[in-house]
Design an enzyme around this catalytic site. Structure first.
Site, PDB file in Angstrom:
ATOM      1  N   LYS A  78     111.579 110.044  19.280  1.00 32.22           N
ATOM      2  CA  LYS A  78     110.419 109.191  19.528  1.00 32.22           C
ATOM      3  C   LYS A  78     110.761 107.797  20.064  1.00 32.22           C
ATOM      4  O   LYS A  78     109.965 106.857  19.982  1.00 32.22           O
ATOM      5  CB  LYS A  78     109.524 109.030  18.268  1.00 32.22           C
ATOM      6  N   GLY A  80     111.660 107.323  23.293  1.00 30.70           N
ATOM      7  CA  GLY A  80     111.453 107.279  24.742  1.00 30.70           C
ATOM      8  C   GLY A  80     112.248 108.356  25.479  1.00 30.70           C
ATOM      9  O   GLY A  80     112.470 108.254  26.697  1.00 30.70           O
ATOM     10  N   THR A  81     112.628 109.382  24.754  1.00 31.84           N
ATOM     11  CA  THR A  81     113.434 110.462  25.326  1.00 31.84           C
ATOM     12  C   THR A  81     112.757 111.120  26.529  1.00 31.84           C
ATOM     13  O   THR A  81     113.394 111.343  27.566  1.00 31.84           O
ATOM     14  CB  THR A  81     113.665 111.560  24.259  1.00 31.84           C
ATOM     15  N   TRP A  83     110.508 110.057  28.561  1.00 33.31           N
ATOM     16  CA  TRP A  83     110.467 109.129  29.704  1.00 33.31           C
ATOM     17  C   TRP A  83     111.841 109.052  30.361  1.00 33.31           C
ATOM     18  O   TRP A  83     111.984 109.146  31.579  1.00 33.31           O
ATOM     19  CB  TRP A  83     110.030 107.761  29.189  1.00 33.31           C
ATOM     20  N   HIS A 141     120.092 114.336  20.265  1.00 28.65           N
ATOM     21  CA  HIS A 141     119.744 113.337  19.250  1.00 28.65           C
ATOM     22  C   HIS A 141     120.925 113.126  18.289  1.00 28.65           C
ATOM     23  O   HIS A 141     120.808 112.401  17.304  1.00 28.65           O
ATOM     24  CB  HIS A 141     118.555 113.815  18.415  1.00 28.65           C
ATOM     25  N   TYR A 230     113.464 100.775  25.237  1.00 27.96           N
ATOM     26  CA  TYR A 230     112.127 101.182  25.677  1.00 27.96           C
ATOM     27  C   TYR A 230     111.334  99.952  26.134  1.00 27.96           C
ATOM     28  O   TYR A 230     110.680  99.963  27.177  1.00 27.96           O
ATOM     29  CB  TYR A 230     111.427 101.867  24.493  1.00 27.96           C
TER      30      TYR A 230
END
Ligand code: PAP
Length: 336
Positions: A78, A80-81, A83, A141, A230
């Site tokens: 969560k 900004g992966t 994007w 991750h 981000y």
């Protein structure tokens, strides 16, 4: 204790044989938590890994063969992966696709750049990754210390995206609730989610450990790890994208800059464009061990949504974690 755990795991990871029994025994021996979020998590190599993914992580650690041109996109969930995947895919493939025929028009960024531990190694301990177009793009991750050694040693590049923990926490609550609803699981409150987050018992957490691992590496080896925020992307997407392109060895030419290529990419990858695409709408389900609706990767896409959710005492608690764990090492976030 922590080092002992890491070294006994290293023996399993280093083993050439795919010894399922040993892996099962290792997984069964790990501390486990149910938390409030989704499936069980186990403490593997000092991070809380979804238990169902540990075998995949081990396969990735054992069998992955890095190539010098590889690009690894790393993040905390969560942050900004989605994007980042869209942006880097577009930068790297800009000579193959332009905006009129980019695969982003028909595929979710997670289908274009799969996560190694949940997708590529999801069903197969030895997926064929050799035939992927180069430079190969991977996403993970997994914390830096647990990446396969060959990634750390080779010339391949790592881009890490990070987001202020206040927004990341709120975003993760919404996301995991969406999954719970899809699966008919019981829901939980923001307060419960917050407590788990602050304890570090969240996917790939503690979040401060994961962030600091990449942050420190980016300071020591800036040519190896590019640390992106981000909030900085939101503030100056063109400037940041130029840096990303340079980092991966594919800088934009003057001609491209004058021709508006950077702006085209940023527009294509913007929250609004991606969210509105049919490919990312409801009823489209992506399976990453867990079923996830594609639209749940696009919620608000803003900096500062935490003000609508967190109480002053929650903000104080998260701020004090950042102050203790991150500020001494020079890492600060814009939060609005
Ligand atoms: P993942 O780690 O599960 O892939 P990730 O993409 O990192 O999730 O995070 C999703 C967040 O990024 C969402 O934030 P929000 O809940 O605060 O809204 C999502 O809206 C945001 N996001 C997704 N795509 C974009 C984009 N193109 N631009 C800006 N933000 C985006």
């Amino acid at each position: 204790m922590a080092c002992q755990q890491l070294s006994s795991h290293s023996a399993i990871v280093g083993s050439e044989e795919h010894d399922q029994e040993a892996i099962d025994e290792l997984i069964a021996s790990l501390p486990q938590t149910k938390g409030v979020v989704g499936p069980f998590l186990s403490l593997y190599q000092n991070f809380w890994c979804p238990t169902s993914r540990i075998a995949n992580v081990i396969a990735f650690q054992r069998h992955f063969q890095a190539k010098h041109k590889d690009i690894v996109l790393a993040s905390q969930p969560k942050a900004g992966t989605t994007w980042l995947k869209a942006l880097v895919f577009s930068v790297v493939n800009r000579s193959r696709f332009d905006i009129s025929n980019t695969p982003l028009l028909t595929l979710n960024p997670h289908e274009l750049v799969p996560h190694v531990e949940s997708q590529q190694y999801g069903n197969n301990p030895r997926p064929d990754l050799d035939s992927l177009a180069e430079p190969r793009l991977f996403a993970t991750h997994i914390p830096y210390p647990s990446l396969p050694e060959c990634i750390k040693r080779s010339d391949c590049r790592i881009i890490y995206i990070c987001r202020n923990p206040l927004d990341t926490m709120v975003s993760s609550w919404h996301f995991f609730l969406a999954i719970a609803r899809l699966e008919g699981q019981p829901e939980w409150s923001l307060e419960e989610h917050f407590e788990t987050y602050c304890q570090g018992k969240i996917w790939y957490g503690p979040f401060w450990e994961q962030i600091m691992g990449y942050w420190k590496e980016s300071l020591e080896r800036p040519h190896k790890v590019f640390f992106l925020k981000y909030e900085d992307l939101k503030e100056d997407i063109v400037g940041q994208l130029k840096k990303v392109a340079e980092f991966v060895g594919l800088p934009f030419t003057e001609e491209e800059e004058e021709g508006g290529v950077i702006e085209e990419i940023t527009k294509m990858c913007s929250f609004k464009t991606l969210k509105d695409l049919e490919a990312n709408q409801s009823n489209k389900v992506l399976v990453i061990n867990t079923k996830v609706e594609k639209r749940s990767f696009f919620r608000k896409g803003e900096v500062g949504d935490w003000v609508n959710h967190l109480t002053p005492s929650m903000v104080d608690r998260l701020n004090s974690i950042m102050l203790e764990k991150m500020s001494p090492f020079g890492l600060e976030f814009k939060t609005c």
